[in-house]
Design a protein around this motif. Structure first.
Motif, mmCIF file in Angstrom:
data_model
loop_
_atom_site.group_PDB
_atom_site.id
_atom_site.type_symbol
_atom_site.label_atom_id
_atom_site.label_comp_id
_atom_site.label_asym_id
_atom_site.label_seq_id
_atom_site.Cartn_x
_atom_site.Cartn_y
_atom_site.Cartn_z
ATOM 1 N N GLY A 1 11.731 -28.543 33.254
ATOM 2 C CA GLY A 1 13.131 -28.941 33.353
ATOM 3 C C GLY A 1 14.055 -27.797 33.710
ATOM 4 N N LEU A 2 15.257 -27.856 33.155
ATOM 5 C CA LEU A 2 16.285 -26.868 33.460
ATOM 6 C C LEU A 2 15.866 -25.502 32.929
ATOM 7 N N GLY A 3 15.914 -24.486 33.792
ATOM 8 C CA GLY A 3 15.495 -23.158 33.347
ATOM 9 C C GLY A 3 15.806 -22.077 34.353
ATOM 10 N N SER A 4 15.699 -20.856 33.890
ATOM 11 C CA SER A 4 15.814 -19.693 34.764
ATOM 12 C C SER A 4 14.478 -19.466 35.451
ATOM 13 N N THR A 5 14.478 -18.628 36.486
ATOM 14 C CA THR A 5 13.212 -18.346 37.162
ATOM 15 C C THR A 5 12.235 -17.651 36.234
ATOM 16 N N ASP A 6 12.727 -16.737 35.386
ATOM 17 C CA ASP A 6 11.782 -16.072 34.488
ATOM 18 C C ASP A 6 11.277 -17.024 33.406
ATOM 19 N N LEU A 7 11.998 -18.092 33.099
ATOM 20 C CA LEU A 7 11.464 -19.112 32.204
ATOM 21 C C LEU A 7 10.286 -19.828 32.868
ATOM 22 N N LEU A 8 10.403 -20.102 34.170
ATOM 23 C CA LEU A 8 9.272 -20.696 34.890
ATOM 24 C C LEU A 8 8.069 -19.755 34.873
ATOM 25 N N TYR A 9 8.320 -18.453 35.071
ATOM 26 C CA TYR A 9 7.211 -17.496 35.017
ATOM 27 C C TYR A 9 6.595 -17.460 33.621
ATOM 28 N N PHE A 10 7.430 -17.559 32.596
ATOM 29 C CA PHE A 10 6.907 -17.630 31.233
ATOM 30 C C PHE A 10 5.993 -18.848 31.084
ATOM 31 N N ALA A 11 6.446 -19.994 31.582
ATOM 32 C CA ALA A 11 5.641 -21.211 31.481
ATOM 33 C C ALA A 11 4.320 -21.052 32.223
ATOM 34 N N ALA A 12 4.375 -20.508 33.444
ATOM 35 C CA ALA A 12 3.150 -20.311 34.236
ATOM 36 C C ALA A 12 2.216 -19.320 33.567
ATOM 37 N N GLY A 13 2.809 -18.315 32.892
ATOM 38 C CA GLY A 13 1.996 -17.324 32.206
ATOM 39 C C GLY A 13 1.415 -17.831 30.910
ATOM 40 N N SER A 14 2.249 -18.398 30.060
ATOM 41 C CA SER A 14 1.794 -18.817 28.733
ATOM 42 C C SER A 14 0.897 -20.050 28.790
#
Length: 458
Positions: A78-91
């Motif tokens: 959903g709504l997020g910053s680009t580094d939040l997406l990277y966090f999701a892809a990483g975690s």
């Protein structure tokens, strides 16, 4: 499907909506991305996120339709910053796609794609294949199912991870002005910094992809003016400005003066080196020469690389670098899956400031050794011809020249400049650095006179 070569850039997708691309294009790119990650890693699920732009939700949903049509599942963060997406892809260890045009004006949008673990996908590492498959939009493989779409809110997990990397709980109390530029910082900052010894003065935290106050591009000095004024008016210790997707952060000291991203790179590099868990620091070729000097002085090994997140992340993986920084205020951390995160960099600066008593201007003075022009943009009719002309002039004078990324010219007195075409906009970018302001000004004006040839700057 139209030719996508002008839409899919060196390390992301970026263009005007709907002139350059629309939902049908996003759907085709989603299908191509699904086929790419399946062939590349056998991944069967993709995570997505989007910023606050009006076109981001429909584009991300169309992309998801393309993915599930090829039999893969989608997890929407959903709504997020680009580094939040990277966090999701990483975690979550999933390939991902972030829908944002970062700092570009409201009519733009784009996609930043990554492999599982937030590993980069760029021109040399998959984007060309994705583009070709999206243009063809025809596949031999017949999926045995239609994928599913689910939602997962990772904002709290993202904040907790950042707070585990930098402890701000024991610093002296700081007054911090934050300009979110109506971008994603307004969504993430309140959660990440909640409950810490910080008095946060919020500016433009309302999410609004039309950017009613100023463009969310702090690299342009005009977009820092409001923050600079507010820092002085509130007697703040520091000001932070995030770009539209909040993967970059710019810093203003207590006097309202901008702190060079090169100085921030050096400051954070020293903090990362002090952990004793590695020595390699990445810096792009436009950062100040002070960065590699300071890294070496603190026992580190600097590695110079091209501009752009996919190139830097690849170099960080190759060298096992602990940190990387760019002149444009992108900061990369091994502890964050080698991805760029403006929030984590901001937390490092807050920690460095709050762990001692000096003002930020004193703290950062040690990391600022030379006079820099900042990035100067020019729109020219024939960029390659202008660059070639500049090269010829300085080669004839015996300067050292390299073309790692654009044209870099080093002069015997320590002055240097880089001239390169933008990967995302029709601009020629100039950065100049010299031992003092007078020499920097002289060199800057000389190069610009050749680049512009009487034309107006952008």
């Amino acid at each position: 499907m139209p030719d996508l070569s002008s839409l899919i850039k060196a390390y992301d997708v970026r263009g005007v909506v709907p002139d350059d691309w629309d939902e049908s294009t996003a759907r085709a790119i989603g299908a191509a991305f699904a086929e790419f990650v399946l062939a590349d890693s056998r991944a069967t699920t993709v995570v997505t996120a989007h910023d606050m732009r009006e076109s981001s939700i429909p584009l991300s949903r169309a992309f998801a339709e393309g993915v599930i049509a090829r039999g893969l599942d989608v997890v929407e963060a959903g709504l997020g910053s680009t580094d939040l997406l990277y966090f999701a892809a990483g975690s979550l260890d999933l390939p991902g796609a972030m829908f944002t045009a970062s700092h570009n004006p409201a009519r733009y949008n784009g996609i930043k794609m990554c492999r599982a673990g937030a590993a980069p996908i760029g021109q040399d590492s998959g984007l060309v294949t994705i583009r070709e498959w999206a243009e063809r939009d025809d596949y031999e493989r017949v999926p045995d199912r239609v994928g599913s779409v689910s939602q997962r809110d990772v904002l709290a997990e993202y904040a907790a991870h950042l707070r585990s990397l930098v402890d701000l709980s024991t610093i002296r109390r700081l007054r911090v002005v934050v300009d979110a530029g109506n971008g994603m910082g307004g969504h993430t900052v309140p959660v990440v910094l909640a409950g810490l010894p910080l008095d946060v003065v919020e500016m433009y935290f309302e999410l609004d992809g039309s950017f009613p106050n100023h463009e969310a591009n702090p690299l342009d000095p005009a977009n820092l003016v409001d923050l600079q004024r507010a820092v002085v008016e509130h007697g703040a210790d520091i000001g932070l400005a995030f770009d539209g997707d909040a993967d970059r952060v710019f810093v203003v000291d207590e006097r309202g003066e901008p702190v060079s991203p090169s100085a921030i790179t050096a400051l954070v590099a020293v903090r990362e080196l002090a952990k004793g868990r590695g020595t390699t620091i990445i810096h792009n070729l436009i950062t100040s020469r002070a960065v590699p000097e300071i890294v070496r002085e603190h026992g580190g090994q600097p590695v110079r690389t091209r501009v752009g997140h996919s190139f830097i992340k690849a170099e960080m993986a190759r060298t096992d670098a602990i940190f990387g920084g760019e002149h444009s205020a992108h900061y990369y951390f091994r502890d964050f899956w080698r991805a760029d995160t403006g929030m984590l960099a901001a937390m490092h600066v807050l920690a460095a400031l709050g762990e001692q008593s000096r003002p930020l201007s004193d703290l950062t003075a040690a990391y600022s050794r030379y006079a820099a022009s900042g990035e100067i943009n020019s729109t020219v009719a024939d960029a390659p011809a202008r660059v070639a002309e500049v090269r010829g002039i300085f080669e004839d004078e015996g300067a050292t020249v390299d073309e790692l990324d654009g044209l870099t010219v080093e002069l015997p007195d320590g002055a240097w400049f880089n001239l390169r075409a933008s990967n995302t906009e029709p601009l020629l970018r100039l950065n100049v650095e010299a031992p003092d302001v007078a020499r920097m000004t002289e060199l800057r004006d000389r190069v610009l006179s050749t680049v512009r040839g009487g034309q107006e700057q952008s």
